[in-house]
Enzyme design. Structure first.
Site, PDB file in Angstrom:
ATOM      1  N   GLU A 129     -40.862   2.266 -16.783  1.00 43.52           N
ATOM      2  CA  GLU A 129     -39.480   2.697 -17.041  1.00 43.52           C
ATOM      3  C   GLU A 129     -38.660   1.497 -17.553  1.00 43.52           C
ATOM      4  OE1 GLU A 129     -37.698   3.734 -13.297  1.00 43.52           O
ATOM      5  OE2 GLU A 129     -35.908   4.609 -14.192  1.00 43.52           O
ATOM      6  N   LYS A 135     -34.417  11.134 -18.354  1.00 43.06           N
ATOM      7  CA  LYS A 135     -34.594  11.263 -16.898  1.00 43.06           C
ATOM      8  C   LYS A 135     -33.577  12.225 -16.296  1.00 43.06           C
ATOM      9  CE  LYS A 135     -35.192   8.181 -12.879  1.00 43.06           C
ATOM     10  NZ  LYS A 135     -35.184   6.747 -12.472  1.00 43.06           N
ATOM     11  N   CYS A 168     -40.014   7.883 -13.023  1.00 40.12           N
ATOM     12  CA  CYS A 168     -39.837   7.311 -11.693  1.00 40.12           C
ATOM     13  C   CYS A 168     -39.367   8.325 -10.659  1.00 40.12           C
ATOM     14  CB  CYS A 168     -38.907   6.103 -11.781  1.00 40.12           C
ATOM     15  SG  CYS A 168     -39.179   4.935 -10.419  1.00 40.12           S
ATOM     16  N   VAL A 207     -39.124   1.178  -6.287  1.00 35.89           N
ATOM     17  CA  VAL A 207     -38.751   0.215  -5.246  1.00 35.89           C
ATOM     18  C   VAL A 207     -39.010   0.785  -3.847  1.00 35.89           C
ATOM     19  CG1 VAL A 207     -37.060  -1.050  -6.620  1.00 35.89           C
ATOM     20  CG2 VAL A 207     -36.323   0.977  -5.369  1.00 35.89           C
TER      21      VAL A 207
HETATM   22  C1  ACM Z   1     -36.339   4.682  -9.849  1.00 33.85           C
HETATM   23  O1  ACM Z   1     -36.170   5.861 -10.143  1.00 33.85           O
HETATM   24  N1  ACM Z   1     -36.289   3.731 -10.745  1.00 33.85           N
HETATM   25  C2  ACM Z   1     -36.598   4.305  -8.450  1.00 33.85           C
END
Ligand code: ACM
Length: 272
Positions: free
Chosen positions: A38, A109, A142, A169
Site C-alpha cells: 500500500e 480503498k 490493507c 500495523v
Molecule cells: C492500514 O489499513 N494501512 C492498516
C-alpha cells in the site's frame, strides 16, 4: 501462473527511489503478476494534506504511473501497486494494476484506517474485477481485510485472486486472510511493507511484514519474515478458485442465504 510479492521498506517522500527499487525487483522476479505494498510510492504517515497532494498521482498520465506501466511493458509482468490517486480536489488511497497494455485497473480503498480518514476520500469504485491472461483479479487494500464483505464482494464479482497491497500495523490480518480465502475459495496475495515511520511528532508506526500467499483451501503457500526485504514468487493455478464446492453437495456460493442475513441494521440502530 507465477505470482508473488515485493516486500520492502519504501522511503517516505522519495518516489524516484521507490520506483528504482520496484523496477529492480520486478526485473528480478520474472513473474506474471506481482503485488507491492500500500502507498509504496509515497510512504504512509502524512502530516498534512499538502504532503498528500505533493506525493499524489493522476491516472493514467502521471510520470510514476507511466513508469510502472513501462516496467510492465518491458517485463510482461502485471503489477498491483498502492499509490495516492488524485482526482480533482480529492485524494484516494488507491491501487493501480498495470500490465503490458498500460493501466489495466484501479481500486480505491473503501475502508480507511485511523488517520487515513483525515486525508483520503473513501473509495467510490466498489470492488471491480479485471481479466488478465489466465485469471480474474481484484484488489483490496490493507484494512479492508477486517470487513469480510470486501473479499466476498470481490469473489462474487468473479475474482480468482485477491491482490492485497498493505501497510499493516495490527497483528491480525495475516491469520485472518486464511479465513477470507477459505470462506471464498479464492487466492489472496498480501504484500505488506517493512520498516517504521515516525513523522511530525506522531507515534511511531511499525509495519509488520509477513507478506504471504494463501490458496483457496486456506493453505499458506509462503509467508515472509517480519523485516525481510525481498521478492517471493511461486507458481499457482488460479483455475482452482473456480471450484466453490466444499463438499460434493455444498457449493459455498449457492448455499448462501442472503434472504435471511440481517445486514440492513446499522450500528446505531442495534437494540439491547
Ligand atoms: C492500514 O489499513 N494501512 C492498516
Amino acid at each position: 501462473m507465477r505470482a508473488g510479492v515485493f516486500q520492502f521498506n519504501p522511503v517516505f517522500g522519495d518516489k524516484k527511489a521507490n520506483l528504482d527499487k520496484i523496477e529492480q525487483a520486478v526485473l528480478k522476479a520474472e513473474a506474471d503478476i506481482i503485488v507491492l505494498p500500500e502507498l509504496c510510492l509515497s510512504g504512509y504517515q502524512f502530516t498534512s494534506i499538502d504532503e498528500v497532494a505533493a506525493l499524489s498521482d493522476k491516472i493514467p498520465e502521471s510520470e510514476s504511473i507511466k513508469r510502472l506501466a513501462g516496467i510492465s511493458e518491458k517485463t510482461g509482468t502485471y503489477i498491483a501497486a498502492g499509490f495516492i490517486e488524485q482526482q480533482g480536489d480529492k485524494f484516494y488511497n488507491a491501487s493501480v494494476l498495470t500490465g503490458p497494455e498500460g493501466v489495466a485497473g484501479v481500486y480505491r480503498k473503501v475502508h480507511l484506517f485511523f488517520e487515513e480518514k483525515e486525508f483520503f476520500t473513501p473509495g467510490d469504485l466498489g470492488f471491480p474485477v479485471f481479466s488478465i491472461p489466465g485469471a480474474k483479479v481484484g484488489m483490496m487494500i490493507c484494512f479492508d481485510w477486517l470487513f469480510p464483505e470486501a473479499a466476498r464482494s470481490l469473489t462474487l464479482n468473479g475474482a480468482d485472486i485477491i491482490l492485497h497491497p498493505a501497510n499493516l500495523v495490527l497483528p491480525y490480518c495475516q491469520q485472518a486472510m486464511i479465513t477470507r480465502c477459505i470462506e471464498n475459495r479464492v487466492f489472496a496475495v498480501t504484500a505488506n511493507r517493512t520498516g517504521r515511520e515516525k513523522r511530525g511528532g506522531k507515534p511511531e508506526l511499525k509495519f509488520t511484514g509477513e507478506s504471504q500467499i494463501v490458496d483457496p483451501k486456506g493453505n499458506l503457500l509462503f509467508r515472509l519474515g517480519k523485516e525481510t526485504e525481498s521478492v517471493q514468487i511461486i507458481e499457482i493455478d488460479p483455475s482452482i478458485a473456480g471450484n466453490k464446492m466444499i463438499t460434493d453437495i455444498n457449493d459455498i456460493f449457492m448455499d448462501r442465504r442472503p434472504d435471511v442475513y440481517t445486514n440492513q441494521v446499522q450500528r446505531d440502530e442495534r437494540t439491547g
